[in-house]
Design a protein around this motif. Structure first.
Motif, PDB file in Angstrom:
ATOM      1  N   ALA A 148     -36.729  -0.777 -12.043  1.00  0.00           N
ATOM      2  CA  ALA A 148     -36.657  -2.239 -12.170  1.00  0.00           C
ATOM      3  C   ALA A 148     -36.107  -2.858 -10.878  1.00  0.00           C
ATOM      4  O   ALA A 148     -36.588  -3.904 -10.436  1.00  0.00           O
ATOM      5  N   LEU A 149     -35.122  -2.204 -10.265  1.00  0.00           N
ATOM      6  CA  LEU A 149     -34.572  -2.704  -9.015  1.00  0.00           C
ATOM      7  C   LEU A 149     -35.596  -2.589  -7.892  1.00  0.00           C
ATOM      8  O   LEU A 149     -35.760  -3.510  -7.094  1.00  0.00           O
ATOM      9  N   ASP A 150     -36.305  -1.475  -7.861  1.00  0.00           N
ATOM     10  CA  ASP A 150     -37.356  -1.306  -6.852  1.00  0.00           C
ATOM     11  C   ASP A 150     -38.423  -2.386  -6.995  1.00  0.00           C
ATOM     12  O   ASP A 150     -38.878  -2.955  -6.003  1.00  0.00           O
ATOM     13  N   GLN A 151     -38.816  -2.668  -8.214  1.00  0.00           N
ATOM     14  CA  GLN A 151     -39.822  -3.699  -8.470  1.00  0.00           C
ATOM     15  C   GLN A 151     -39.292  -5.078  -8.062  1.00  0.00           C
ATOM     16  O   GLN A 151     -40.007  -5.869  -7.449  1.00  0.00           O
ATOM     17  N   CYS A 152     -38.043  -5.356  -8.372  1.00  0.00           N
ATOM     18  CA  CYS A 152     -37.425  -6.623  -8.007  1.00  0.00           C
ATOM     19  C   CYS A 152     -37.383  -6.783  -6.490  1.00  0.00           C
ATOM     20  O   CYS A 152     -37.720  -7.848  -5.958  1.00  0.00           O
ATOM     21  N   ARG A 153     -36.979  -5.733  -5.806  1.00  0.00           N
ATOM     22  CA  ARG A 153     -36.913  -5.792  -4.336  1.00  0.00           C
ATOM     23  C   ARG A 153     -38.295  -6.033  -3.744  1.00  0.00           C
ATOM     24  O   ARG A 153     -38.450  -6.822  -2.815  1.00  0.00           O
ATOM     25  N   ALA A 154     -39.302  -5.362  -4.287  1.00  0.00           N
ATOM     26  CA  ALA A 154     -40.671  -5.547  -3.793  1.00  0.00           C
ATOM     27  C   ALA A 154     -41.141  -6.976  -4.047  1.00  0.00           C
ATOM     28  O   ALA A 154     -41.765  -7.603  -3.174  1.00  0.00           O
ATOM     29  N   ARG A 161     -42.087  -9.845  -1.211  1.00  0.00           N
ATOM     30  CA  ARG A 161     -43.367 -10.564  -1.250  1.00  0.00           C
ATOM     31  C   ARG A 161     -43.136 -12.082  -1.257  1.00  0.00           C
ATOM     32  O   ARG A 161     -43.757 -12.815  -0.487  1.00  0.00           O
ATOM     33  N   ILE A 162     -42.225 -12.548  -2.112  1.00  0.00           N
ATOM     34  CA  ILE A 162     -41.929 -13.984  -2.184  1.00  0.00           C
ATOM     35  C   ILE A 162     -41.350 -14.466  -0.856  1.00  0.00           C
ATOM     36  O   ILE A 162     -41.698 -15.552  -0.375  1.00  0.00           O
ATOM     37  N   LEU A 221     -31.454  -8.411   1.137  1.00  0.00           N
ATOM     38  CA  LEU A 221     -32.442  -7.505   0.546  1.00  0.00           C
ATOM     39  C   LEU A 221     -32.456  -6.157   1.261  1.00  0.00           C
ATOM     40  O   LEU A 221     -32.712  -5.130   0.645  1.00  0.00           O
ATOM     41  N   ALA A 222     -32.197  -6.185   2.549  1.00  0.00           N
ATOM     42  CA  ALA A 222     -32.252  -4.955   3.340  1.00  0.00           C
ATOM     43  C   ALA A 222     -31.018  -4.075   3.168  1.00  0.00           C
ATOM     44  O   ALA A 222     -31.076  -2.880   3.438  1.00  0.00           O
ATOM     45  N   ARG A 223     -29.931  -4.667   2.716  1.00  0.00           N
ATOM     46  CA  ARG A 223     -28.699  -3.867   2.604  1.00  0.00           C
ATOM     47  C   ARG A 223     -28.767  -2.933   1.390  1.00  0.00           C
ATOM     48  O   ARG A 223     -29.460  -3.195   0.425  1.00  0.00           O
ATOM     49  N   GLY A 224     -28.031  -1.875   1.456  1.00  0.00           N
ATOM     50  CA  GLY A 224     -27.962  -0.939   0.347  1.00  0.00           C
ATOM     51  C   GLY A 224     -26.974  -1.404  -0.704  1.00  0.00           C
ATOM     52  O   GLY A 224     -26.175  -2.304  -0.477  1.00  0.00           O
ATOM     53  N   ARG A 257     -32.097 -10.174  -8.931  1.00  0.00           N
ATOM     54  CA  ARG A 257     -32.718 -11.233  -9.735  1.00  0.00           C
ATOM     55  C   ARG A 257     -32.205 -12.611  -9.335  1.00  0.00           C
ATOM     56  O   ARG A 257     -32.958 -13.588  -9.370  1.00  0.00           O
ATOM     57  N   ALA A 258     -30.942 -12.706  -8.956  1.00  0.00           N
ATOM     58  CA  ALA A 258     -30.414 -13.985  -8.468  1.00  0.00           C
ATOM     59  C   ALA A 258     -31.120 -14.386  -7.173  1.00  0.00           C
ATOM     60  O   ALA A 258     -31.449 -15.564  -6.972  1.00  0.00           O
ATOM     61  N   MET A 259     -31.372 -13.402  -6.314  1.00  0.00           N
ATOM     62  CA  MET A 259     -32.106 -13.677  -5.079  1.00  0.00           C
ATOM     63  C   MET A 259     -33.531 -14.110  -5.381  1.00  0.00           C
ATOM     64  O   MET A 259     -34.083 -14.963  -4.682  1.00  0.00           O
ATOM     65  N   THR A 260     -34.133 -13.536  -6.422  1.00  0.00           N
ATOM     66  CA  THR A 260     -35.487 -13.932  -6.817  1.00  0.00           C
ATOM     67  C   THR A 260     -35.515 -15.422  -7.117  1.00  0.00           C
ATOM     68  O   THR A 260     -36.405 -16.144  -6.648  1.00  0.00           O
ATOM     69  N   GLN A 261     -34.548 -15.890  -7.876  1.00  0.00           N
ATOM     70  CA  GLN A 261     -34.503 -17.311  -8.224  1.00  0.00           C
ATOM     71  C   GLN A 261     -34.290 -18.179  -6.988  1.00  0.00           C
ATOM     72  O   GLN A 261     -34.926 -19.221  -6.844  1.00  0.00           O
ATOM     73  N   GLN A 262     -33.422 -17.731  -6.084  1.00  0.00           N
ATOM     74  CA  GLN A 262     -33.210 -18.471  -4.836  1.00  0.00           C
ATOM     75  C   GLN A 262     -34.507 -18.570  -4.049  1.00  0.00           C
ATOM     76  O   GLN A 262     -34.853 -19.636  -3.525  1.00  0.00           O
TER      77      GLN A 262
END
Length: 108
Positions: A28-34, A38-39, A78-81, A89-94
C-alpha cells in the motif's frame, strides 16, 4: 552464539543501509508513493505550462512560485526513507490540492 549474533548484526546493518528495504515493503505504501510521484509529475507539467502561457497575473506568479517550493519539498519528502502510509496519504491530498489550483490557472 557468536555466529548467530554476527548474522543478526549483519542483517540489521543491511536493513538500515537500505539493502533489505524492500524485503518488508508495504504494498500500500509502495502504491501510494508511486501515485504521489505520478501526481507530482503531472502537477509540475501543468505548472510549467501555466507559467509559460504568459496569461498568469503577477499575483498568480507569486502563488506559483510558492507552490513550486511546496512541490519541491513534497518531492524531497517522497524521496526520503521511513515514510509512513499516513504521511504518504497526507502528501497525496496536498498534491491533489496543488494540482487542482494549477489546473484552474492553466485552464484560462
Amino acid at each position: 552464539m557468536k555466529r548467530y549474533a554476527a548474522v543478526v548484526f549483519g542483517l540489521v546493518v543491511l536493513m538500515f543501509a537500505g539493502g533489505m528495504q524492500n524485503a518488508w515493503a508495504d504494498p500500500a505504501l509502495d502504491q501510494c508513493r508511486a501515485q504521489n510521484s505520478r501526481i507530482h509529475a503531472e502537477t509540475m507539467q501543468l505548472f510549467q505550462r501555466a507559467r509559460a502561457s504568459g496569461r498568469i497575473t503577477p499575483q498568480e506568479t507569486q502563488q506559483l512560485i510558492a507552490m513550486e517550493q511546496r512541490l519541491r519539498q513534497i518531492a524531497a519528502n517522497l524521496a526520503r526513507g521511513g515514510l509512513t502510509l499516513a504521511e504518504c496519504r497526507a502528501m497525496t491530498q496536498q498534491l491533489i490540492n496543488e494540482r487542482n489550483v494549477v489546473a484552474r490557472m492553466a485552464a484560462r
